[in-house]
Motif scaffolding. Structure first.
Motif, short mmCIF file in Angstrom:
data_model
loop_
_atom_site.label_atom_id
_atom_site.label_comp_id
_atom_site.label_asym_id
_atom_site.label_seq_id
_atom_site.Cartn_x
_atom_site.Cartn_y
_atom_site.Cartn_z
N GLY A 10 58.39 23.69 40.85
CA GLY A 10 59.28 24.05 39.74
C GLY A 10 59.53 25.54 39.67
N ILE A 13 60.86 29.28 34.43
CA ILE A 13 60.21 30.54 34.08
C ILE A 13 58.68 30.43 34.16
CG2 ILE A 13 60.05 30.25 31.54
CD1 ILE A 13 61.30 33.14 31.40
N VAL A 14 58.14 29.23 33.89
CA VAL A 14 56.68 29.08 33.92
C VAL A 14 56.17 29.11 35.37
CG1 VAL A 14 54.74 27.56 33.34
CG2 VAL A 14 56.58 27.91 31.68
N GLU A 35 61.68 24.34 44.43
CA GLU A 35 62.62 24.09 43.33
C GLU A 35 63.72 23.15 43.82
OE1 GLU A 35 63.16 24.62 39.95
OE2 GLU A 35 64.93 23.46 40.48
N LYS A 36 63.95 22.07 43.09
CA LYS A 36 64.93 21.08 43.57
C LYS A 36 66.38 21.54 43.43
CE LYS A 36 64.83 18.26 39.31
NZ LYS A 36 66.11 18.56 38.70
N HIS A 43 67.28 24.65 34.37
CA HIS A 43 67.07 23.66 33.31
C HIS A 43 66.58 24.35 32.04
CE1 HIS A 43 68.56 20.37 35.56
NE2 HIS A 43 67.90 20.81 36.63
N GLN A 44 65.43 23.95 31.49
CA GLN A 44 65.05 24.51 30.18
C GLN A 44 65.12 26.04 30.14
OE1 GLN A 44 61.60 22.30 28.16
NE2 GLN A 44 61.19 22.17 30.34
N SER A 45 64.70 26.68 31.25
CA SER A 45 64.60 28.14 31.23
C SER A 45 65.95 28.84 31.17
CB SER A 45 63.82 28.63 32.47
OG SER A 45 62.56 28.03 32.47
N ASN A 48 68.51 27.65 26.76
CA ASN A 48 67.72 27.69 25.52
C ASN A 48 68.29 28.75 24.58
OD1 ASN A 48 66.51 30.24 26.21
ND2 ASN A 48 65.30 29.13 27.72
N SER A 49 67.56 29.05 23.50
CA SER A 49 68.11 29.97 22.48
C SER A 49 67.90 31.44 22.84
CB SER A 49 67.45 29.71 21.13
OG SER A 49 67.63 28.39 20.73
N VAL A 51 65.42 33.28 22.45
CA VAL A 51 64.69 34.04 21.42
C VAL A 51 63.33 34.46 21.96
CG1 VAL A 51 63.67 33.93 19.10
CG2 VAL A 51 65.87 32.82 19.56
N VAL A 173 60.27 17.94 45.42
CA VAL A 173 59.00 17.33 45.86
C VAL A 173 59.12 15.83 45.62
CG1 VAL A 173 56.54 17.17 45.31
CG2 VAL A 173 57.68 19.41 45.36
N TYR A 227 74.34 23.23 20.99
CA TYR A 227 74.72 24.55 20.43
C TYR A 227 76.22 24.63 20.26
CZ TYR A 227 70.18 26.31 22.08
OH TYR A 227 68.83 26.52 22.30
N ALA A 375 54.96 22.34 27.92
CA ALA A 375 55.29 23.76 27.79
C ALA A 375 56.61 23.91 27.04
CB ALA A 375 55.38 24.42 29.17
N ALA A 379 57.37 28.59 25.15
CA ALA A 379 56.84 28.84 26.49
C ALA A 379 57.66 29.87 27.28
CB ALA A 379 56.73 27.55 27.28
N THR A 381 59.07 32.61 25.91
CA THR A 381 58.53 33.86 25.37
C THR A 381 57.16 34.15 25.98
OG1 THR A 381 59.57 33.36 23.25
CG2 THR A 381 57.77 34.98 23.22
C1 FAD Z 1 67.30 23.83 23.52
C2 FAD Z 1 66.09 24.67 23.82
C3 FAD Z 1 65.86 25.86 23.10
C4 FAD Z 1 64.74 26.64 23.38
N1 FAD Z 1 64.63 27.88 22.80
C5 FAD Z 1 63.61 28.70 23.18
C6 FAD Z 1 63.53 30.04 22.71
O1 FAD Z 1 64.44 30.52 22.05
N2 FAD Z 1 62.45 30.77 23.05
C7 FAD Z 1 61.44 30.27 23.83
O2 FAD Z 1 60.47 30.98 24.06
N3 FAD Z 1 61.51 29.02 24.32
C8 FAD Z 1 62.57 28.23 24.04
N4 FAD Z 1 62.68 26.98 24.57
C9 FAD Z 1 61.61 26.49 25.44
C10 FAD Z 1 61.70 27.07 26.84
O3 FAD Z 1 63.02 27.06 27.32
C11 FAD Z 1 60.79 26.25 27.74
O4 FAD Z 1 59.53 26.17 27.11
C12 FAD Z 1 60.61 26.89 29.12
O5 FAD Z 1 61.85 27.20 29.67
C13 FAD Z 1 59.85 25.94 30.02
O6 FAD Z 1 59.89 26.46 31.31
P1 FAD Z 1 59.42 25.59 32.54
O7 FAD Z 1 59.42 26.46 33.72
O8 FAD Z 1 58.16 24.87 32.17
O9 FAD Z 1 60.51 24.42 32.65
P2 FAD Z 1 61.94 24.40 33.35
O10 FAD Z 1 62.71 25.62 33.09
O11 FAD Z 1 62.57 23.10 32.96
O12 FAD Z 1 61.60 24.39 34.89
C14 FAD Z 1 61.10 23.27 35.57
C15 FAD Z 1 61.73 23.29 36.96
O13 FAD Z 1 61.12 22.27 37.74
C16 FAD Z 1 62.10 21.80 38.63
N5 FAD Z 1 61.68 20.48 39.13
C17 FAD Z 1 61.51 19.35 38.41
N6 FAD Z 1 61.11 18.36 39.22
C18 FAD Z 1 61.01 18.88 40.47
C19 FAD Z 1 60.64 18.33 41.74
N7 FAD Z 1 60.31 17.04 41.91
N8 FAD Z 1 60.65 19.16 42.81
C20 FAD Z 1 61.00 20.48 42.70
N9 FAD Z 1 61.38 21.02 41.51
C21 FAD Z 1 61.36 20.24 40.42
C22 FAD Z 1 63.36 21.74 37.75
O14 FAD Z 1 64.54 21.70 38.52
C23 FAD Z 1 63.22 23.00 36.93
O15 FAD Z 1 63.91 24.10 37.47
C24 FAD Z 1 63.79 26.19 24.34
C25 FAD Z 1 64.03 25.02 25.06
C26 FAD Z 1 65.18 24.29 24.84
C27 FAD Z 1 65.47 23.10 25.71
#
Ligand code: FAD
Length: 397
Positions: A10, A13-14, A35-36, A43-45, A48-49, A51, A173, A227, A375, A379, A381
């Motif tokens: 993935g 951002i995490v 990363e797929k 996606h989520q990263s 989002n807002s 903030v 993956v 939004y 997360a 997450a 932030t």
């Molecule tokens: C509407 C909304 C508003 C939000 N507002 C805020 C905010 O203002 N402030 C804040 O701090 N947080 C906010 N968040 C939360 C924040 O966006 C998430 O907590 C954070 O982006 C999570 O990051 P991540 O890396 O875990 O997930 P993601 O960004 O979803 O990354 C996961 C990645 O894994 C990849 N993946 C999945 N399956 C596979 C696979 N089989 N093989 C390879 N890659 C794969 C995906 O393509 C993706 O890129 C918000 C979230 C949403 C949806």
């Protein structure tokens, strides 16, 4: 076969923050991010807002409370150091009804316990800070800021690559096998062998965990957040972020106004069930994923508990007038015509079998793998702090 010390599944951002933290500790080691998608942070990263949360809302002592404060400071430093968008616009959380006042006071107490610089303000001062907002009282957080997390992901990826990390884009993956001295990731570009792995797959994190033989007690249920962008006429109605007083019984914060770090402003997000893990519109339906969601007892328990709230959210999603009405509780002058189309995001919210929404960040281990299983916000932030925390956990095995 590709061989590496650490694989991150993935490139959100995490995952990128974990890779960064690993290279901080072990600069000569080898790291691969799988990363797929064709880009990081799609996606989520990247939806989002944006903030940079100050840490108001979180239960003192929780991972969210601890990592949000640390992460927000690290993110501020990162954005300012790298010249990325950063706007310290401040925030007001407004009580619009007498019944919300005690909740606003509780929120203030919690924020102070979490070390947030904030204070309660009366109606007159609210009018000075946000002339168009309405409310009986508000909590003012002057240091609250907005950033651009997609830009943060791009910069993290760029820096990782310059440190020698490999970022494999378009590389999903498909399966994971554990061997006595390694773990093998089957991908579209062939197998990749690692000493250790970290699952940061967001909306698919439970599926990746299942590939490792784990049967998590919780499942990811996707909730879309929709939004609108504000028209240039309406942008001037807000100076900083304007939030409603949250109801602690619900996990989401309610629709709010947010300036964007590059100029302009947005409002939202609501929270409606998505019909696919990456279901950004009502018409994005994935039957197998819907069946997976509906076969989880937690989904039905959740519906039984929050049914009326969910229906109101769906109504706001289907009717722009209803969405506008929710916003008018905060800024009465806002009109339906001020709301312009804007992309939505989908939250990966982990739900227990009994319908409880997992509030805090959650991790689980399997052989040679650490799984980041919940997360949600804040997450993004907290990501730089989460990265360091997760790497310490990985190294303590
Ligand atoms: C509407 C909304 C508003 C939000 N507002 C805020 C905010 O203002 N402030 C804040 O701090 N947080 C906010 N968040 C939360 C924040 O966006 C998430 O907590 C954070 O982006 C999570 O990051 P991540 O890396 O875990 O997930 P993601 O960004 O979803 O990354 C996961 C990645 O894994 C990849 N993946 C999945 N399956 C596979 C696979 N089989 N093989 C390879 N890659 C794969 C995906 O393509 C993706 O890129 C918000 C979230 C949403 C949806």
């Amino acid at each position: 076969m590709e061989k590496t010390d650490l694989v991150l599944v993935g490139g959100g951002i995490v995952g990128l923050a974990c890779a960064r933290a690993y290279l901080e500790l072990f600069p000569t080691s080898t790291v691969a991010v799988l990363e797929k998608e064709p880009e990081v942070g799609l996606h989520q990263s990247g939806r989002n807002s944006n903030v940079l949360h100050s840490g108001l809302y979180y239960k003192p002592g929780s991972y969210k409370a601890k990592l949000c404060r640390k992460g927000a400071l690290a993110m501020k430093e990162f954005c300012q150091g790298e010249n990325l968008p950063y706007l310290e616009c401040g925030k007001v959380v407004v009580a619009t009804k007498a019944s919300e006042l005690s909740r606003l006071h509780d929120l203030h107490e919690r924020a102070l316990t979490n070390g947030v610089n904030c204070r309660l303000i009366e109606k007159a001062e609210l009018k000075e800070i946000e002339p168009q907002a309405t409310g009986l009282k508000a909590l003012h957080v002057p240091e609250a800021a907005v950033v651009d997390y997609k830009e943060v992901c791009n910069e993290l990826a760029r820096q990782l690559q310059s440190q020698g990390a490999q970022i494999f884009l378009g590389t999903a993956v498909k399966d994971i096998q554990s061997e006595p001295d390694s773990i093998v990731f089957d991908t579209e570009i062939g197998p990749i062998k690692a000493k250790q792995g970290i699952n940061c797959a967001g909306l698919y994190s439970d599926k990746i965990a299942a590939m490792c033989g784990l049967k998590p007690k919780a499942r990811v249920i996707p909730f879309r957040g929709e939004y609108f962008a504000l028209s240039s006429k309406a942008e001037g109605m807000i100076r900083g972020m304007i939030y409603p007083t949250p109801n602690p019984r619900f996990p989401f914060l309610g629709v709010h106004f947010t300036p964007t770090a590059m100029g302009g402003a947005e409002c939202g997000p609501n929270a409606v069930p998505a019909l696919a893990r990456e279901g950004y519109r009502w018409r994005d339906i994935h039957l197998r994923e819907c069946a997976h969601i509906l076969s989880w007892p937690g989904t039905w328990a959740l519906l039984a508990r929050y049914g009326p709230t969910a229906l109101a959210e769906v109504a706001r999603s289907l009717s722009k007038s209803a969405f506008t009405k929710a916003l008018q509780k905060l800024v009465p002058a806002i009109q339906k015509g001020d709301l312009l189309l804007h992309p939505s995001g989908v939250r990966a919210q982990t739900v227990l079998r009994n319908g409880t929404l997992v509030d805090d960040f959650m991790w689980m281990r399997s052989n040679r793998m650490l799984h980041v299983l919940n997360a949600p916000s804040p997450a993004a932030t907290a990501s730089l702090a989460i990265g360091r925390f997760v790497i310490q956990k990985v190294c303590s095995t």
